[in-house]
Design an enzyme around this catalytic site. Structure first.
Site, PDB file in Angstrom:
ATOM      1  N   GLU A  93    -116.394 -76.316 -30.848  1.00 44.77           N
ATOM      2  CA  GLU A  93    -115.098 -76.479 -30.199  1.00 44.77           C
ATOM      3  C   GLU A  93    -113.935 -76.239 -31.155  1.00 44.77           C
ATOM      4  OE1 GLU A  93    -116.494 -80.492 -29.223  1.00 44.77           O
ATOM      5  OE2 GLU A  93    -114.543 -81.189 -29.920  1.00 44.77           O
ATOM      6  N   CYS A 113    -122.502 -82.234 -38.143  1.00 47.75           N
ATOM      7  CA  CYS A 113    -122.029 -82.591 -39.478  1.00 47.75           C
ATOM      8  C   CYS A 113    -123.005 -83.606 -40.054  1.00 47.75           C
ATOM      9  CB  CYS A 113    -120.633 -83.219 -39.366  1.00 47.75           C
ATOM     10  SG  CYS A 113    -119.896 -83.647 -40.958  1.00 47.75           S
ATOM     11  N   CYS A 117    -119.532 -90.138 -41.024  1.00 43.74           N
ATOM     12  CA  CYS A 117    -118.390 -91.063 -40.878  1.00 43.74           C
ATOM     13  C   CYS A 117    -118.543 -91.855 -39.580  1.00 43.74           C
ATOM     14  CB  CYS A 117    -117.070 -90.295 -40.871  1.00 43.74           C
ATOM     15  SG  CYS A 117    -116.782 -89.370 -42.389  1.00 43.74           S
ATOM     16  N   CYS A 120    -116.669 -91.011 -36.148  1.00 40.46           N
ATOM     17  CA  CYS A 120    -116.554 -89.599 -35.772  1.00 40.46           C
ATOM     18  C   CYS A 120    -117.689 -89.168 -34.846  1.00 40.46           C
ATOM     19  CB  CYS A 120    -116.556 -88.741 -37.029  1.00 40.46           C
ATOM     20  SG  CYS A 120    -116.439 -86.987 -36.696  1.00 40.46           S
ATOM     21  N   GLU A 161    -118.017 -80.407 -42.081  1.00 44.27           N
ATOM     22  CA  GLU A 161    -117.372 -80.640 -43.377  1.00 44.27           C
ATOM     23  C   GLU A 161    -117.234 -79.277 -44.063  1.00 44.27           C
ATOM     24  OE1 GLU A 161    -115.770 -82.876 -45.304  1.00 44.27           O
ATOM     25  OE2 GLU A 161    -115.785 -81.238 -46.746  1.00 44.27           O
ATOM     26  N   SER A 192    -109.517 -79.654 -44.587  1.00 43.59           N
ATOM     27  CA  SER A 192    -109.670 -81.108 -44.661  1.00 43.59           C
ATOM     28  C   SER A 192    -111.087 -81.475 -45.091  1.00 43.59           C
ATOM     29  CB  SER A 192    -109.373 -81.701 -43.279  1.00 43.59           C
ATOM     30  OG  SER A 192    -109.506 -83.099 -43.298  1.00 43.59           O
ATOM     31  N   SER A 215    -109.564 -86.894 -46.335  1.00 50.61           N
ATOM     32  CA  SER A 215    -109.714 -87.988 -45.362  1.00 50.61           C
ATOM     33  C   SER A 215    -109.995 -89.262 -46.133  1.00 50.61           C
ATOM     34  CB  SER A 215    -110.859 -87.676 -44.402  1.00 50.61           C
ATOM     35  OG  SER A 215    -110.572 -86.489 -43.715  1.00 50.61           O
ATOM     36  N   LEU A 216    -108.980 -90.091 -46.224  1.00 53.11           N
ATOM     37  CA  LEU A 216    -109.089 -91.284 -47.063  1.00 53.11           C
ATOM     38  C   LEU A 216    -109.559 -92.485 -46.232  1.00 53.11           C
ATOM     39  CD1 LEU A 216    -108.538 -91.621 -50.055  1.00 53.11           C
ATOM     40  CD2 LEU A 216    -106.165 -92.153 -49.516  1.00 53.11           C
ATOM     41  N   ASN A 291    -109.107 -92.161 -32.688  1.00 55.08           N
ATOM     42  CA  ASN A 291    -109.388 -91.748 -31.322  1.00 55.08           C
ATOM     43  C   ASN A 291    -110.689 -92.418 -30.901  1.00 55.08           C
ATOM     44  OD1 ASN A 291    -108.646 -89.946 -29.174  1.00 55.08           O
ATOM     45  ND2 ASN A 291    -108.120 -88.455 -30.745  1.00 55.08           N
ATOM     46  N   CYS A 334    -112.519 -84.841 -32.852  1.00 55.48           N
ATOM     47  CA  CYS A 334    -113.624 -84.019 -33.347  1.00 55.48           C
ATOM     48  C   CYS A 334    -114.934 -84.241 -32.610  1.00 55.48           C
ATOM     49  CB  CYS A 334    -113.921 -84.357 -34.797  1.00 55.48           C
ATOM     50  SG  CYS A 334    -112.552 -84.142 -35.854  1.00 55.48           S
TER      51      CYS A 334
HETATM   52  N1  SAH Z   1    -115.044 -83.196 -42.448  1.00 55.05           N
HETATM   53  C1  SAH Z   1    -113.664 -82.991 -42.678  1.00 55.05           C
HETATM   54  C2  SAH Z   1    -112.919 -82.295 -41.552  1.00 55.05           C
HETATM   55  C3  SAH Z   1    -113.242 -82.660 -40.141  1.00 55.05           C
HETATM   56  S1  SAH Z   1    -112.666 -84.189 -39.522  1.00 55.05           S
HETATM   57  C4  SAH Z   1    -112.998 -84.300 -43.036  1.00 55.05           C
HETATM   58  O1  SAH Z   1    -113.661 -85.313 -43.046  1.00 55.05           O
HETATM   59  O2  SAH Z   1    -111.822 -84.295 -43.356  1.00 55.05           O
HETATM   60  C5  SAH Z   1    -110.932 -84.062 -39.427  1.00 55.05           C
HETATM   61  C6  SAH Z   1    -110.225 -85.390 -39.504  1.00 55.05           C
HETATM   62  O3  SAH Z   1    -110.385 -86.154 -38.300  1.00 55.05           O
HETATM   63  C7  SAH Z   1    -110.748 -86.259 -40.618  1.00 55.05           C
HETATM   64  O4  SAH Z   1    -109.683 -86.896 -41.261  1.00 55.05           O
HETATM   65  C8  SAH Z   1    -111.615 -87.245 -39.858  1.00 55.05           C
HETATM   66  O5  SAH Z   1    -111.852 -88.389 -40.610  1.00 55.05           O
HETATM   67  C9  SAH Z   1    -110.803 -87.459 -38.624  1.00 55.05           C
HETATM   68  N2  SAH Z   1    -111.507 -88.034 -37.474  1.00 55.05           N
HETATM   69  C10 SAH Z   1    -112.773 -87.826 -37.066  1.00 55.05           C
HETATM   70  N3  SAH Z   1    -113.045 -88.529 -35.964  1.00 55.05           N
HETATM   71  C11 SAH Z   1    -111.921 -89.194 -35.651  1.00 55.05           C
HETATM   72  C12 SAH Z   1    -111.574 -90.093 -34.620  1.00 55.05           C
HETATM   73  N4  SAH Z   1    -112.441 -90.459 -33.696  1.00 55.05           N
HETATM   74  N5  SAH Z   1    -110.315 -90.579 -34.624  1.00 55.05           N
HETATM   75  C13 SAH Z   1    -109.413 -90.208 -35.562  1.00 55.05           C
HETATM   76  N6  SAH Z   1    -109.682 -89.366 -36.551  1.00 55.05           N
HETATM   77  C14 SAH Z   1    -110.923 -88.867 -36.606  1.00 55.05           C
END
Ligand code: SAH
Length: 350
Positions: A93, A113, A117, A120, A161, A192, A215-216, A291, A334
């Site tokens: 997507e 992925c 996390c 996610c 990622e 990112s 992504s912290l 989200n 995502c």
């Molecule tokens: N793997 C990479 C890029 C993809 S995720 C990364 O971790 O940065 C893109 C961003 O969306 C990241 O900051 C991730 O932590 C965040 N993200 C993923 N799922 C989410 C959710 N349900 N709500 C808010 N942010 C989310």
């Protein structure tokens, strides 16, 4: 021999290929232009190339042009989410967003992925496979074709990622920003990462002008480990060091992504710890209320908590903005659309 994926080749590589095929050198430029400027969907559209050459290309190469399986358009803000079919039946997507300063596309870099996390949706069933450079590019090309509007910003923030698919990512960036292709400015591209330190270090060495977003989501190792398994491997100290290195090598300010989860990382103390961690760095913090994902228990911070968090950071001298939430009504986060699609039992090849 396995067929080469022609849309993943650089112009220089394509020139060598055409030479080996016995074609005139200028044919490479024409082909490249059809693929990366005119965004052709196949060799048969390349009408100024000799038919025999087009046929030969069809025999020697695969051509990536992603069919759209589904489009969801937000009734609230016009954001569009696309689901694309890949050759092997997988789906990915992408999101199209309209901003004052131009159109932005958020692309996926992998199917699934493996980073795990906790909040996610992309990672729930693990990694399926990496996307090829052409599959990353064509998400942008297909959306450009469908909307008829130029894309000015690209963010690699969809599923996957990107630094876990490093070689393909770099090739994608080369093709995307190439003056003979769409020629998107490096400064308009954001990658990112959840924080793969060795790859971030390598990327800094490339000295690209792209924005690196980290992504912290937490300001202490302990808290970060609770929500991001990658934190078991790399500490915040290492991350801060490599972010400093990225800035030193490129002059590009780092973006920190921080998704706010109610009662997990959204208190005043969290904000103060974060400010202390990054104060003095050339950086910017993007705050986004998490989200909610159906499979996960995390709850979004309320508006007041988000604003208070931003204010605490700003008071401490840290640049912070609350990201406008786009596409809330269309599974904006995502991996959500793909999951919904897979759960419905549909397959791209049926
Ligand atoms: N793997 C990479 C890029 C993809 S995720 C990364 O971790 O940065 C893109 C961003 O969306 C990241 O900051 C991730 O932590 C965040 N993200 C993923 N799922 C989410 C959710 N349900 N709500 C808010 N942010 C989310």
């Amino acid at each position: 021999m396995e067929k080469k994926d022609i849309k993943s080749l650089t112009l220089a590589e394509l020139k060598t290929e055409m030479e080996e095929m016995g074609q005139k050198p200028f044919r490479a430029k024409q082909l490249y232009e059809w693929m990366h400027r005119k965004l052709a969907r196949g060799f048969d559209e390349m009408t100024n190339l000799p038919l025999a050459m087009r046929e030969q290309c069809g025999v020697s190469y695969t051509y990536t042009a992603l069919p759209i399986v589904a489009v969801q358009e937000s009734a609230v803000d016009g954001t569009k989410k696309y689901l694309f079919a890949l050759e092997d039946g997988n789906v990915v997507e992408s999101v199209w967003m309209r901003y004052k300063h131009g159109n932005s596309v958020c692309i996926s870099s992998q199917v699934g992925c493996r980073m795990g996390c906790r909040f996610c949706a992309s990672t729930i069933d693990g990694l399926v496979r990496n996307l090829t450079p052409a599959e990353m590019l064509d998400q942008i090309y297909a959306i450009t074709r469908e909307t008829g509007e130029r894309v000015s910003n690209v963010v690699v923030m969809g599923s996957g990622e990107p630094l876990d698919n490093y070689e393909n990512l770099l090739r994608f960036l080369t093709l995307l920003t190439d003056e003979n292709g769409l020629h998107i400015s490096q400064r308009s591209v954001t990658v990112s990462t959840c924080g793969l330190v060795p790859k971030m270090r390598e990327l800094a060495q490339e000295k690209l002008q792209i924005t690196l977003a980290l992504s912290l989501h937490a300001a202490t190792d302990e808290k970060r480990r609770e929500i991001m398994p990658i934190a078991d491997r790399y500490s915040l100290a290492e991350l801060m060091e490599v972010c400093g290195d990225y800035f030193a090598q490129t002059g590009r300010r780092i973006t920190f992504e921080y998704s706010l989860v109610r009662d997990v990382n959204d208190t005043r103390e969290d904000a103060e710890t974060l400010a202390a961690l990054i104060r003095g760095m050339n950086c910017h913090v993007n705050l986004i209320p998490v989200n909610p994902v159906r499979e996960r228990a995390y709850v979004q911070s309320d508006r007041r908590a988000v604003e208070a968090f931003a204010e605490t950071l700003q008071r401490k001298g840290v640049n912070a903005t609350v990201r406008r939430e786009l596409g809330r009504d269309i599974d904006g986060a995502c991996g959500q659309l793909r999951r919904r699609f897979l759960e419905d039992g549909k397959r791209a090849d049926t």
